[in-house]
Every structure is written in structure tokens, then in C-alpha cells.
Scaffold this motif. Structure first.
Motif, PDB file in Angstrom:
ATOM      1  N   ALA A  78       0.081   3.207 -11.095  1.00  0.00           N
ATOM      2  CA  ALA A  78      -1.278   3.593 -11.354  1.00  0.00           C
ATOM      3  C   ALA A  78      -1.503   4.159 -12.637  1.00  0.00           C
ATOM      4  N   ASP A  79      -2.597   3.682 -13.154  1.00  0.00           N
ATOM      5  CA  ASP A  79      -2.804   4.441 -14.457  1.00  0.00           C
ATOM      6  C   ASP A  79      -3.202   5.935 -14.329  1.00  0.00           C
ATOM      7  N   VAL A  80      -3.983   6.263 -13.149  1.00  0.00           N
ATOM      8  CA  VAL A  80      -4.211   7.549 -12.753  1.00  0.00           C
ATOM      9  C   VAL A  80      -3.954   7.762 -11.455  1.00  0.00           C
ATOM     10  N   VAL A  81      -3.371   9.296 -11.219  1.00  0.00           N
ATOM     11  CA  VAL A  81      -3.152   9.585  -9.785  1.00  0.00           C
ATOM     12  C   VAL A  81      -3.903  11.149  -9.577  1.00  0.00           C
ATOM     13  N   VAL A  82      -4.917  11.083  -8.719  1.00  0.00           N
ATOM     14  CA  VAL A  82      -5.625  12.244  -8.563  1.00  0.00           C
ATOM     15  C   VAL A  82      -5.239  12.750  -7.195  1.00  0.00           C
ATOM     16  N   ALA A  83      -5.038  14.344  -7.166  1.00  0.00           N
ATOM     17  CA  ALA A  83      -4.703  14.781  -6.080  1.00  0.00           C
ATOM     18  C   ALA A  83      -5.212  16.094  -5.970  1.00  0.00           C
ATOM     19  N   ASN A  84      -6.448  16.264  -4.814  1.00  0.00           N
ATOM     20  CA  ASN A  84      -7.089  17.430  -4.912  1.00  0.00           C
ATOM     21  C   ASN A  84      -6.747  17.901  -3.516  1.00  0.00           C
ATOM     22  N   ILE A  85      -5.604  18.597  -3.574  1.00  0.00           N
ATOM     23  CA  ILE A  85      -5.015  19.331  -2.480  1.00  0.00           C
ATOM     24  C   ILE A  85      -4.898  20.830  -2.392  1.00  0.00           C
ATOM     25  N   ILE A  86      -3.732  21.346  -2.443  1.00  0.00           N
ATOM     26  CA  ILE A  86      -3.345  22.778  -2.464  1.00  0.00           C
ATOM     27  C   ILE A  86      -2.134  22.712  -3.323  1.00  0.00           C
ATOM     28  N   ALA A  87      -2.019  23.733  -4.301  1.00  0.00           N
ATOM     29  CA  ALA A  87      -0.718  24.131  -5.142  1.00  0.00           C
ATOM     30  C   ALA A  87       0.455  23.677  -4.494  1.00  0.00           C
ATOM     31  N   ASP A  88       0.957  24.082  -3.342  1.00  0.00           N
ATOM     32  CA  ASP A  88       2.288  23.701  -2.629  1.00  0.00           C
ATOM     33  C   ASP A  88       2.541  22.451  -2.496  1.00  0.00           C
ATOM     34  N   VAL A  89       1.377  21.630  -1.905  1.00  0.00           N
ATOM     35  CA  VAL A  89       1.472  20.299  -1.496  1.00  0.00           C
ATOM     36  C   VAL A  89       1.473  19.319  -3.058  1.00  0.00           C
ATOM     37  N   ILE A  90       0.966  19.794  -3.846  1.00  0.00           N
ATOM     38  CA  ILE A  90       0.886  19.151  -5.274  1.00  0.00           C
ATOM     39  C   ILE A  90       2.392  19.552  -5.769  1.00  0.00           C
ATOM     40  N   ILE A  91       2.865  20.557  -5.699  1.00  0.00           N
ATOM     41  CA  ILE A  91       4.544  20.753  -6.284  1.00  0.00           C
ATOM     42  C   ILE A  91       5.198  19.943  -5.222  1.00  0.00           C
ATOM     43  N   ARG A  92       4.825  19.777  -4.063  1.00  0.00           N
ATOM     44  CA  ARG A  92       5.993  19.028  -3.285  1.00  0.00           C
ATOM     45  C   ARG A  92       5.813  17.302  -3.583  1.00  0.00           C
ATOM     46  N   LEU A  93       4.449  17.084  -4.063  1.00  0.00           N
ATOM     47  CA  LEU A  93       4.146  15.767  -4.481  1.00  0.00           C
ATOM     48  C   LEU A  93       4.558  15.266  -6.078  1.00  0.00           C
ATOM     49  N   LEU A  94       4.977  16.332  -6.724  1.00  0.00           N
ATOM     50  CA  LEU A  94       5.108  16.132  -8.236  1.00  0.00           C
ATOM     51  C   LEU A  94       6.393  15.314  -8.579  1.00  0.00           C
ATOM     52  N   PRO A  95       7.594  15.344  -7.884  1.00  0.00           N
ATOM     53  CA  PRO A  95       8.590  14.722  -8.171  1.00  0.00           C
ATOM     54  C   PRO A  95       8.519  13.009  -8.041  1.00  0.00           C
ATOM     55  N   ASP A  96       7.417  12.734  -7.450  1.00  0.00           N
ATOM     56  CA  ASP A  96       7.171  11.352  -7.095  1.00  0.00           C
ATOM     57  C   ASP A  96       6.338  10.845  -8.129  1.00  0.00           C
ATOM     58  N   ILE A  97       5.473  11.663  -8.899  1.00  0.00           N
ATOM     59  CA  ILE A  97       4.614  11.257 -10.007  1.00  0.00           C
ATOM     60  C   ILE A  97       4.967  10.289 -10.939  1.00  0.00           C
ATOM     61  N   PRO A  98       6.176  10.733 -11.761  1.00  0.00           N
ATOM     62  CA  PRO A  98       6.614   9.839 -12.700  1.00  0.00           C
ATOM     63  C   PRO A  98       6.843   8.425 -12.347  1.00  0.00           C
ATOM     64  N   GLY A  99       7.543   8.072 -11.487  1.00  0.00           N
ATOM     65  CA  GLY A  99       7.688   6.773 -10.702  1.00  0.00           C
ATOM     66  C   GLY A  99       6.475   6.289 -10.622  1.00  0.00           C
ATOM     67  N   ARG A 100       5.209   6.737 -10.287  1.00  0.00           N
ATOM     68  CA  ARG A 100       3.889   6.082  -9.556  1.00  0.00           C
ATOM     69  C   ARG A 100       3.191   5.907 -10.714  1.00  0.00           C
ATOM     70  N   LEU A 101       3.280   6.441 -12.113  1.00  0.00           N
ATOM     71  CA  LEU A 101       2.467   6.554 -13.163  1.00  0.00           C
ATOM     72  C   LEU A 101       2.963   5.347 -14.226  1.00  0.00           C
ATOM     73  N   ARG A 102       2.080   4.727 -14.780  1.00  0.00           N
ATOM     74  CA  ARG A 102       2.626   3.716 -15.972  1.00  0.00           C
ATOM     75  C   ARG A 102       2.531   4.711 -17.161  1.00  0.00           C
ATOM     76  N   GLU A 103       3.376   4.375 -18.140  1.00  0.00           N
ATOM     77  CA  GLU A 103       3.446   5.077 -19.284  1.00  0.00           C
ATOM     78  C   GLU A 103       1.985   5.443 -19.882  1.00  0.00           C
ATOM     79  N   GLY A 104       1.689   6.572 -20.100  1.00  0.00           N
ATOM     80  CA  GLY A 104       0.610   6.911 -20.867  1.00  0.00           C
ATOM     81  C   GLY A 104      -0.475   7.283 -19.818  1.00  0.00           C
ATOM     82  N   GLY A 105      -0.083   6.953 -18.597  1.00  0.00           N
ATOM     83  CA  GLY A 105      -0.894   7.393 -17.172  1.00  0.00           C
ATOM     84  C   GLY A 105      -1.327   8.879 -16.986  1.00  0.00           C
ATOM     85  N   ALA A 106      -2.112   9.123 -16.492  1.00  0.00           N
ATOM     86  CA  ALA A 106      -2.816  10.542 -16.212  1.00  0.00           C
ATOM     87  C   ALA A 106      -2.588  10.905 -14.729  1.00  0.00           C
TER      88      ALA A 106
END
Length: 312
Positions: free
Chosen positions: A240-268
Motif C-alpha cells: 500500500a501507499d498508506v497504512v492507517v491503524a487506529n487501534i491501541i498502542a500494544d496492538v500497533i506495536i504488534r502490527l509494526l513488524p509487518d508494516i515495512p513489507g506492506r508499504l511501498r518505498e516512500g509510503g506512509a
């Protein structure tokens, strides 16, 4: 449909842990009744009129969530009580820890919102309008028509407003957006109205998925928004060009290791639902994953973060 309202009287320090337990049990959102926040609003002059008295017991926070009355409910309630009692093992004081249950009808909940939910501008351009009210937008405004149902997302919470403002800043027409923990579908619809070509939204709660799908159709963006049931990014393909997650801190922390592989270069990556005290924890993990923090926005004790893959 029948629902059970679960409420617990706890401490400030245990609030996020309790919210995380509710999330793990399948609740798409929580209601936090924080007496310190109520007193702060009363003194700020933000409210023209408030029937709520000054709160005297500022140490007790009430956290509520809603679970469907089904064959899994009894086991979920036992699990909730067990995990609350285990908080002490993590050096968290549950405080009074009083748990109460109340059965309600979905229709009763939805009807009660109509007295208090009115059109509100939550960004530079985005306006949330309940489906039962009329509104004449300005030329530059983007109106999201909403029926919150039982997914508990009216767009007026600080975290949602911060996310919408962040989307206004980063979304470019034609982009692909992933919305993790979509709730009522507000952010998915907002991304579509801002010009996204494809929006994929997911939520763990089947009721949230149903309500989000209804709101997508209501806003005539079903040609570009897909809503599905799932846990975080499980089942997503591509980037994706943008990944948005409006959850809570602990769940975001659990999600973050997957984010680089799901974001295009320069993505937000836009993360919200984070209380101010947890900002250092989230930013530390963002940097561990090679994401550069571009902007931090704060309002009402909550923060939203815009981070970039490959940013400076």
C-alpha cells in the motif's frame, strides 16, 4: 441482536491493558470514562453546557466494551475475569476491579446516539454527518454520511479526528490504502473520498465489518473500498501507499513488524489510538522497523503518528 455491556472500575495505569484484553476478546472498541478528562473538559470551557458534576474520585477509571450474546460469550467473560486478575503479575494495579454486566439491545443503543450525534467537521475538509440529519456542505468539504450502529465509531473521538487530518495530509489521488481495525469504516470512506483508487479495510469484529460495509455503500464508495473480517494484516496481499491503524498502542506495536513489507518505498504509516504516555514505546518500535517518524499530532491526551518507509 442482543449485546452484553461489560464494565470494570480500574486504575489509570491499567486502562490500556484492560482495553487490550477487550480487543483480544473481539470487541472493536472501548468506552473509557476518565474522571480526570471530564474535569479537564469542564474547566476548559470547551462545552457550552454540561450536566456532569465535578468528579471527586479521579483515581477510578471505568472501561466498557460490548460483546454479542452468543455461544462464545460465557467463555469470553470467564477469560476477561481471569486476565484482569492476572494484571498483578505484570505489576499493574487493577484497582477496585469491580466488573459489571448489562444486557442491551442493538436498537436501543443505536437510537440513543441520535440525540447527541450531529454533523461535525473533523478535519480541514472532512465532515461527519449522521444519516438521519441534513447538511449543506461548503464547496471544499467532503461529507461522510454515517450510521454508527454497534461499531462505536462516530468520528468525533480525538483518535479518529487525528487520523482523518493525517489522511488529508498524506493521501494522494490514485493511491492504495490499507485500513487496519476499520470499526465503522470512517477512515476507509475518508480515504476514498480523498481520492484513493483502492482501499482495503479489515476488522476483527464481524459486526464492525457489517456496519462498515453498510457505511461504504451509504457513501457510494463501494467501487473502490473492500471491507473484510480479519486480524490485523493477515490475509492482505501486495503493498500500500498508506497504512492507517487506529487501534491501541500494544496492538500497533504488534502490527509494526509487518508494516515495512506492506508499504511501498516512500509510503506512509499512520498510527493512532495511542495515549500520550505510550508515544515513546511506539516510536521506538517504528525506528526499529526502519520507519522514520515524520510528524506527531496530539489532542486530548491522545497522539497520532505519521511515519515513512525510506524517509529521511
Amino acid at each position: 441482536m442482543k449485546w452484553t455491556e461489560i464494565s470494570i472500575a480500574t486504575t489509570h495505569e491499567a486502562t490500556e491493558a484492560v482495553a487490550n484484553i477487550f480487543h483480544d476478546l473481539g470487541a472493536s472498541g472501548v468506552v473509557i470514562e476518565d474522571p480526570e478528562l471530564i474535569n479537564s473538559y469542564r474547566r476548559s470551557g470547551t462545552w457550552d453546557y454540561c450536566e456532569l458534576p465535578e468528579q471527586e474520585d479521579v483515581e477510578t477509571v471505568v472501561v466498557k466494551a460490548y460483546l454479542p450474546v452468543d455461544e462464545e460469550l460465557e467463555e469470553k467473560l470467564r477469560c476477561f475475569e481471569r486476565r484482569v486478575n492476572e494484571l498483578a503479575q505484570h505489576n499493574l494495579d487493577k484497582g477496585r476491579g469491580t466488573i459489571a454486566y448489562k444486557e442491551i439491545q442493538e436498537e436501543d443503543w443505536a437510537t440513543s446516539w441520535k440525540e447527541y450525534f450531529h454533523p461535525v467537521k473533523i478535519g480541514e475538509r472532512i465532515v461527519i454527518k449522521p444519516s438521519w440529519e441534513s447538511y449543506q456542505p461548503l464547496p471544499e468539504e467532503l461529507v461522510i454520511e454515517l450510521d454508527p450502529g454497534m461499531a462505536f465509531g462516530t468520528g468525533t473521538h480525538h483518535t479518529t479526528m487525528l487520523c482523518c487530518r493525517a489522511l488529508e495530509e498524506v493521501v494522494i489521488p490514485g493511491q492504495v490504502i490499507f485500513d487496519v481495525g476499520t470499526g465503522s469504516g470512517i477512515l476507509a470512506v475518508a480515504a476514498a473520498k480523498l481520492g484513493a483508487a483502492t482501499v482495503r479495510a479489515v476488522d476483527l469484529d464481524s459486526v464492525a465489518v457489517r456496519v462498515a460495509k453498510e457505511n461504504v455503500v451509504m457513501n457510494h464508495v463501494e467501487d473502490c473500498v473492500e471491507v473484510r473480517e480479519g486480524d490485523l494484516l493477515t490475509g492482505f496481499s501486495g503493498q500500500a501507499d498508506v497504512v492507517v491503524a487506529n487501534i491501541i498502542a500494544d496492538v500497533i506495536i504488534r502490527l509494526l513488524p509487518d508494516i515495512p513489507g506492506r508499504l511501498r518505498e516512500g509510503g506512509a504509516f499512520i498510527g493512532s489510538g495511542i495515549i500520550s504516555e505510550r508515544l515513546p514505546d511506539v516510536t521506538a518500535v517504528l525506528r526499529e522497523q526502519g520507519l522514520s517518524v515524520e510528524k506527531v499530532m496530539e489532542e486530548g491526551g491522545w497522539v497520532a503518528i505519521i511515519a515513512r518507509k525510506g524517509g529521511a
